[in-house]
Structures are given as structure tokens and as C-alpha cells.
Write a protein that holds these residues in place. Structure first.
Motif, PDB file in Angstrom:
ATOM      1  N   GLY A 245     144.037  -0.447 110.777  1.00 35.94           N
ATOM      2  CA  GLY A 245     143.436   1.228 110.530  1.00 35.94           C
ATOM      3  C   GLY A 245     143.285   1.338 111.388  1.00 35.94           C
ATOM      4  N   LEU A 246     142.817   0.403 113.048  1.00 34.79           N
ATOM      5  CA  LEU A 246     142.488   0.859 114.294  1.00 34.79           C
ATOM      6  C   LEU A 246     143.591   1.043 114.976  1.00 34.79           C
ATOM      7  CD1 LEU A 246     139.372  -2.076 114.619  1.00 34.79           C
ATOM      8  CD2 LEU A 246     139.476   0.476 115.008  1.00 34.79           C
ATOM      9  N   ARG A 247     144.764   1.166 114.382  1.00 37.85           N
ATOM     10  CA  ARG A 247     145.949   1.333 114.779  1.00 37.85           C
ATOM     11  C   ARG A 247     146.572   0.299 115.972  1.00 37.85           C
ATOM     12  NH1 ARG A 247     148.535   6.089 112.547  1.00 37.85           N
ATOM     13  NH2 ARG A 247     149.998   6.372 114.532  1.00 37.85           N
ATOM     14  N   LYS A 248     146.284  -0.345 115.468  1.00 36.11           N
ATOM     15  CA  LYS A 248     146.165  -1.715 116.706  1.00 36.11           C
ATOM     16  C   LYS A 248     147.608  -2.786 116.570  1.00 36.11           C
ATOM     17  CE  LYS A 248     141.494  -2.524 118.407  1.00 36.11           C
ATOM     18  NZ  LYS A 248     140.667  -3.637 118.317  1.00 36.11           N
ATOM     19  N   TRP A 249     148.575  -1.874 116.644  1.00 33.08           N
ATOM     20  CA  TRP A 249     149.912  -2.480 116.355  1.00 33.08           C
ATOM     21  C   TRP A 249     150.254  -3.020 116.924  1.00 33.08           C
ATOM     22  CZ3 TRP A 249     149.454   0.107 112.233  1.00 33.08           C
ATOM     23  CH2 TRP A 249     149.281   0.866 112.136  1.00 33.08           C
ATOM     24  N   GLU A 250     149.598  -3.635 118.243  1.00 35.08           N
ATOM     25  CA  GLU A 250     151.027  -5.214 119.331  1.00 35.08           C
ATOM     26  C   GLU A 250     149.922  -6.193 118.695  1.00 35.08           C
ATOM     27  OE1 GLU A 250     150.907  -4.593 123.418  1.00 35.08           O
ATOM     28  OE2 GLU A 250     152.678  -2.945 122.670  1.00 35.08           O
ATOM     29  N   THR A 251     147.953  -5.509 118.606  1.00 33.79           N
ATOM     30  CA  THR A 251     147.709  -6.921 118.167  1.00 33.79           C
ATOM     31  C   THR A 251     147.821  -7.335 116.851  1.00 33.79           C
ATOM     32  OG1 THR A 251     145.526  -6.359 118.956  1.00 33.79           O
ATOM     33  CG2 THR A 251     145.551  -7.619 117.025  1.00 33.79           C
ATOM     34  N   LEU A 252     148.133  -6.734 116.159  1.00 36.63           N
ATOM     35  CA  LEU A 252     148.915  -7.006 113.626  1.00 36.63           C
ATOM     36  C   LEU A 252     150.210  -7.916 114.218  1.00 36.63           C
ATOM     37  CD1 LEU A 252     148.495  -5.903 110.847  1.00 36.63           C
ATOM     38  CD2 LEU A 252     149.183  -3.579 111.519  1.00 36.63           C
ATOM     39  N   THR A 253     151.169  -7.560 115.082  1.00 34.28           N
ATOM     40  CA  THR A 253     152.426  -8.013 115.392  1.00 34.28           C
ATOM     41  C   THR A 253     152.306  -9.611 115.736  1.00 34.28           C
ATOM     42  OG1 THR A 253     153.223  -6.176 115.916  1.00 34.28           O
ATOM     43  CG2 THR A 253     154.476  -7.857 116.673  1.00 34.28           C
ATOM     44  N   LYS A 254     151.161  -9.407 116.998  1.00 33.74           N
ATOM     45  CA  LYS A 254     151.093 -10.539 117.115  1.00 33.74           C
ATOM     46  C   LYS A 254     150.110 -11.869 116.210  1.00 33.74           C
ATOM     47  CE  LYS A 254     150.590  -9.709 122.289  1.00 33.74           C
ATOM     48  NZ  LYS A 254     150.372  -9.230 123.678  1.00 33.74           N
ATOM     49  N   HIS A 255     149.273 -10.586 115.307  1.00 38.24           N
ATOM     50  CA  HIS A 255     148.682 -12.032 114.321  1.00 38.24           C
ATOM     51  C   HIS A 255     148.919 -12.144 113.229  1.00 38.24           C
ATOM     52  CE1 HIS A 255     144.668 -11.740 112.027  1.00 38.24           C
ATOM     53  NE2 HIS A 255     145.220 -12.584 111.653  1.00 38.24           N
ATOM     54  N   SER A 256     150.100 -10.926 112.687  1.00 41.44           N
ATOM     55  CA  SER A 256     151.183 -11.187 111.647  1.00 41.44           C
ATOM     56  C   SER A 256     151.831 -12.534 111.630  1.00 41.44           C
ATOM     57  CB  SER A 256     150.964 -10.255 110.828  1.00 41.44           C
ATOM     58  OG  SER A 256     152.183  -9.271 111.534  1.00 41.44           O
ATOM     59  N   LEU A 257     152.616 -12.703 112.869  1.00 45.48           N
ATOM     60  CA  LEU A 257     153.800 -13.254 113.503  1.00 45.48           C
ATOM     61  C   LEU A 257     153.238 -14.330 113.411  1.00 45.48           C
ATOM     62  CD1 LEU A 257     155.577 -11.880 115.942  1.00 45.48           C
ATOM     63  CD2 LEU A 257     156.358 -12.768 113.738  1.00 45.48           C
ATOM     64  N   SER A 258     151.584 -14.420 114.096  1.00 46.63           N
ATOM     65  CA  SER A 258     151.109 -16.400 114.777  1.00 46.63           C
ATOM     66  C   SER A 258     151.045 -16.567 112.411  1.00 46.63           C
ATOM     67  CB  SER A 258     149.666 -16.087 114.504  1.00 46.63           C
ATOM     68  OG  SER A 258     149.576 -17.538 114.701  1.00 46.63           O
ATOM     69  N   LEU A 259     150.431 -15.683 111.649  1.00 52.25           N
ATOM     70  CA  LEU A 259     149.902 -16.042 110.866  1.00 52.25           C
ATOM     71  C   LEU A 259     150.660 -16.480 108.968  1.00 52.25           C
ATOM     72  CD1 LEU A 259     146.868 -16.284 108.844  1.00 52.25           C
ATOM     73  CD2 LEU A 259     147.221 -14.217 107.981  1.00 52.25           C
ATOM     74  N   SER A 260     151.805 -15.761 110.027  1.00 46.64           N
ATOM     75  CA  SER A 260     153.141 -16.042 108.501  1.00 46.64           C
ATOM     76  C   SER A 260     153.211 -17.619 108.431  1.00 46.64           C
ATOM     77  CB  SER A 260     153.985 -14.910 109.032  1.00 46.64           C
ATOM     78  OG  SER A 260     154.670 -14.737 110.553  1.00 46.64           O
ATOM     79  N   ALA A 261     153.382 -17.971 109.986  1.00 40.81           N
ATOM     80  CA  ALA A 261     153.355 -19.709 109.845  1.00 40.81           C
ATOM     81  C   ALA A 261     152.994 -20.272 109.196  1.00 40.81           C
ATOM     82  CB  ALA A 261     153.395 -19.896 111.661  1.00 40.81           C
ATOM     83  N   TYR A 262     151.734 -20.098 109.029  1.00 38.89           N
ATOM     84  CA  TYR A 262     151.147 -20.685 108.274  1.00 38.89           C
ATOM     85  C   TYR A 262     151.081 -20.523 107.118  1.00 38.89           C
ATOM     86  CZ  TYR A 262     148.973 -22.236 112.839  1.00 38.89           C
ATOM     87  OH  TYR A 262     148.325 -22.882 113.486  1.00 38.89           O
ATOM     88  N   TYR A 263     151.323 -18.931 106.573  1.00 44.61           N
ATOM     89  CA  TYR A 263     151.686 -18.828 104.991  1.00 44.61           C
ATOM     90  C   TYR A 263     152.995 -18.023 104.541  1.00 44.61           C
ATOM     91  CZ  TYR A 263     146.592 -19.265 105.042  1.00 44.61           C
ATOM     92  OH  TYR A 263     145.489 -19.696 104.668  1.00 44.61           O
ATOM     93  N   PRO A 264     154.255 -19.399 105.031  1.00 46.73           N
ATOM     94  CA  PRO A 264     155.566 -19.045 104.797  1.00 46.73           C
ATOM     95  C   PRO A 264     155.821 -18.253 103.825  1.00 46.73           C
ATOM     96  CG  PRO A 264     155.315 -21.806 104.672  1.00 46.73           C
ATOM     97  CD  PRO A 264     153.555 -21.129 105.073  1.00 46.73           C
ATOM     98  N   SER A 265     155.375 -18.366 102.710  1.00 48.36           N
ATOM     99  CA  SER A 265     155.194 -17.590 101.337  1.00 48.36           C
ATOM    100  C   SER A 265     155.368 -16.585 100.819  1.00 48.36           C
ATOM    101  CB  SER A 265     155.198 -18.815  99.925  1.00 48.36           C
ATOM    102  OG  SER A 265     154.102 -19.205  99.781  1.00 48.36           O
ATOM    103  N   ASN A 266     154.185 -16.330 101.524  1.00 40.95           N
ATOM    104  CA  ASN A 266     153.134 -14.802 101.842  1.00 40.95           C
ATOM    105  C   ASN A 266     153.919 -14.110 102.012  1.00 40.95           C
ATOM    106  OD1 ASN A 266     151.317 -12.995 102.454  1.00 40.95           O
ATOM    107  ND2 ASN A 266     150.233 -14.677 100.958  1.00 40.95           N
TER     108      ASN A 266
END
Length: 203
Positions: free
Chosen positions: A139-160
Motif C-alpha cells: 500500500g505504501l509502494r515500498k517495493w524494495e522493502t517488500l522484496t526483501k521482506h517476502s524473500l526472507s519470509l518465504s524461507a520460513y514458509y516455503p509452501s506458502n
């Protein structure tokens, strides 16, 4: 003898009243859940009103009242109820996560983020807090932050798949089409036929 019967009747009534009160309370909860299941959110919320300020379950009643107001689109009333629940229990993740929902619905991303950060400070990998935080980052259009966040979190929830959708969107908005397509392909592996992923890959 009459006096004894009268006293016995009073004693029995006193013993029975708490059970009646408890039964009424239980009925209010079960009826409220049934009404919610049928989409009758206003009536479901009305059954919570008598429970908001009394009893051992008033915190739960406030959380539920907030949720039902959120479902009705009464966002300010939902925020108020969730904040009252938080006042009763300062440790409540449920209240903080709840407050974030109507704030997000009003696109008050920064305010919602503040409550989500409070949850993440205590529970860094809380699923709901992270998913809602990613929605705020979008919503805040923080695309770089969102990229890092989702990459990090996907390692913990790999099936999501949801996390990967946010990753794909972040790449797409940054003009990184190849990476966006790669992320969307991973979404399709997890959710075959996913509409957003299919549309992007077929455009």
C-alpha cells in the motif's frame, strides 16, 4: 414447615440462577457464531453488546465485537473495540492484529504498520503480522522493502503462495519482469490455476 419450604426454595433459586446466567451467556456466543456464519453480522454483534463490560470473557467479547464491526464495514467502531480489548490486555497480539485490519481497510498503512511492528517485535515470524505488514508495504509502494521482506519470509514458509505473490508484485512494480515471472511460476506450482499468476504469465 412453611418457613422451611420458603427458605429451601430461595436456596435452590440462588443455586440455579448462576446456571441460568451461564446458559444464557453460552447461548449468546453460539447464536452469535451461527448468525455470523449466515452473514448476519449486525445481529451477531448485537448479541455481544451485553457481554462487553462484564464477566470473565469481556476481552473476548470486545475482540469479537471488533471483528463483526469490521465485517460490516464499521471500521471506526471496530478500531474502538479492539483498542478497548488492548487496554484490558496489553500483551494481546489478537487486539493489535485486529486494530490493523480496519486501519488497512481505510488505507491508513502507517498506523496499521505501527501495531503490526509491535507484534513482530515480540514474535518476528508471526504469520498474520507478516502478511498484513506486506500488504501495508504494498500500500505504501515500498517495493524494495517488500522484496526483501517476502524473500526472507518465504524461507520460513516455503509452501506458502501468498508470500510469493507479494514477491512477484514487488518485482513487477520495479520492472523486473523476468524475476516476477519466476515468482509467479512458483505460485502456480503451489496453487495451480492461480488467477493473478496466470494472467501475468499469459499477458
Amino acid at each position: 414447615m412453611l418457613k422451611f419450604k420458603w427458605m429451601f426454595t430461595l436456596m435452590m433459586a440462588a443455586m440455579f440462577m448462576p446456571a441460568v446466567s451461564q446458559a444464557a451467556s453460552n447461548s449468546a456466543w453460539s447464536d452469535s457464531y451461527a448468525l455470523e456464519a449466515n452473514g448476519k453480522y449486525e445481529k451477531a454483534a448485537a448479541l455481544m453488546v451485553p457481554l462487553l463490560s462484564k464477566g470473565d470473557e469481556n476481552e473476548l467479547a470486545l475482540l469479537r465485537y471488533g471483528w463483526l464491526n469490521y465485517l460490516q464495514g464499521n471500521f471506526n467502531d471496530a478500531i474502538k473495540a479492539y483498542k478497548q480489548a488492548l487496554e484490558r490486555n496489553q500483551r494481546s497480539f489478537d487486539a493489535r492484529l485486529g486494530i490493523a485490519l480496519p486501519l488497512m481497510a481505510q488505507q491508513r498503512w502507517n498506523e496499521a504498520s505501527r501495531y503490526l511492528k509491535q507484534v513482530l517485535a515480540q514474535s518476528p515470524y508471526n504469520y498474520l503480522a507478516n502478511i498484513r505488514m506486506m500488504a501495508c508495504e504494498e500500500g505504501l509502494r515500498k517495493w524494495e522493502t517488500l522484496t526483501k521482506h517476502s524473500l526472507s519470509l518465504s524461507a520460513y514458509y516455503p509452501s506458502n503462495a501468498t508470500i510469493l505473490v507479494y514477491l512477484a508484485r514487488a518485482y513487477a512494480w520495479q520492472g523486473k519482469a523476468a524475476l516476477a515471472k519466476s515468482a509467479y511460476r512458483k505460485v502456480l506450482v503451489r496453487v495451480p490455476g492461480h488467477l493473478e499468476a496466470s494472467r501475468y504469465l499469459n499477458q
